[in-house]
Design a protein around this motif. Structure first.
Motif: not given
Length: 375
Positions: A92-118
């Motif tokens: 996920a590319i997000t600043t949201n701080d609320s992970p999906w409940p009852s899920k063991g692993i949560h991946y996120r990249m900060h939107p300001a790092n979108i240049d990595c994909l660009k």
């Protein structure tokens, strides 16, 4: 039911495909705008610890790296615009701080790092996987908006079911089109309530790999396909580890070709490469493995070498596979680097043994790895 259109395409369609691109956790922490490193998993509680594990394995990892750092030796291939480039973004590319409940692993990249994909500007990112909603529906919506603002097409997730199911339509040679559809199945770990519906964002979710799903997908493909189109179906399915291909996957992939009219099946979810098959001239990739991850130094993945990655280079003509080459890489210091000769030899041996089960071979030609198959 068959929706295949017989084409007279004379020009080749070169593609570049890869499996999971996991830019969260440790990868995100070395980019210029890292997210809050807090983790909600049993193994580690701080994303920076994944960087430290990588350093313990292979030496110092730089921080605040350039946007193209992680692509390393793969960058030239990933930016080759003579090929249509399709990757599975498992973050996920997000600043949201609320992970999906009852899920063991949560991946996120900060939107300001979108240049990595660009920095590589892929032609299409697949989002139908088991990590794109790790930070909730708000996180998914921010992911979609960030990719749209960056001009990066995506497929397999959306604001509602219609958007999640619609294909990415990409230009091919001579005015032809490449249609990319994407979906995910629950055996890859996608929760059932991640399915998009008429009013809720989510992923294109397949509840079963059965004839009802094939009929539904045949209608979907037929509603978008025009004469001369080439169709790729990207699917997130199966376990993370192991080389066995479930018979249900093989039946479903063949039905996608025979009944839906798909020209190439792009499978992913396994953290290491699984085998390929050529069915009626059409390529099936059962599991492309991770392209980039932060597993370096974890240790318990060693039997499968999730630190070794592949880029797949198929060439299609009229939907038929004419060539397939593989580019091998090794993940070291959270960067894709060239394989050392022992790594390359080990990988070729594993891939060739798998391929022989389905009538194929994988041979090292000194530059790329060349795939052969029975015709």
């Amino acid at each position: 039911m068959s929706t295949r259109h017989h084409t007279t395409i004379e020009d080749s369609l070169p593609l570049l495909l890869a499996g999971d691109v996991m830019l969260g956790r440790g990868i995100d922490q070395i980019l210029r705008s890292p997210s809050d490193p807090v983790l909600y998993e049993d193994y580690l509680k701080d994303a920076r610890d994944y960087v430290r594990l990588a350093e313990r394995a292979n030496g110092t990892v730089p921080r605040t790296v350039n946007p193209d750092y992680v692509w390393g030796a793969s960058r030239d291939a990933l930016t080759d615009r003579s090929r249509v480039r399709l990757l599975n973004l498992e973050t996920a590319i997000t600043t949201n701080d609320s992970p999906w409940p009852s899920k063991g692993i949560h991946y996120r990249m900060h939107p300001a790092n979108i240049d990595c994909l660009k920095a590589i500007a892929p032609d299409c990112l697949v989002l139908a996987n088991n990590h794109v909603l790790d930070w909730g529906r708000a996180g998914l919506i921010e992911t979609l908006r960030t990719l749209e603002a960056a001009g990066i097409p995506f497929v397999g997730a959306g604001q509602d079911q219609r958007e999640a199911e619609r294909p990415a339509i990409l230009p091919a040679a001579k005015g032809k089109r490449l249609l990319v559809f994407a979906a995910g199945h629950g055996d890859s770990g996608i929760p059932t309530d991640w399915a998009a519906d008429e009013s809720s964002p989510g992923v294109h979710y397949l509840p079963a790999l059965d004839e009802a799903a094939i009929e539904q997908l045949a209608r979907l493909v037929h509603s978008h396909r025009q004469p001369g189109d080439t169709v790729v179906f990207s699917i997130h399915w199966g376990s993370n580890w192991g080389y066995q291909v479930p018979e249900a996957h093989r039946r479903f992939a063949r039905s996608l070709i025979d009944q839906v009219g798909v020209d190439l099946v792009h499978g992913h979810s396994s953290h290491h490469p699984r085998t390929f098959e050529v069915h009626h001239g059409r390529l099936i990739l059962y599991g492309c493995g991770d392209l980039i991850n932060d597993y370096e130094g974890i240790g318990d993945t060693a039997p499968y070498r999730s630190d070794l990655a592949l880029l797949y280079r198929p060439v299609l003509r009229g939907g038929q596979l004419t060539h397939l080459e593989l580019d091998p890489f090794a993940i070291r210091r959270l960067q894709l680097q060239a394989c050392e000769p022992p790594e390359r030899s080990w990988l070729v041996g594993v891939l060739d043994r798998q391929a022989q089960r389905f009538g194929g071979r994988v041979i090292d030609n000194g530059s790329h790895l060349t795939c052969r198959w029975q015709t």
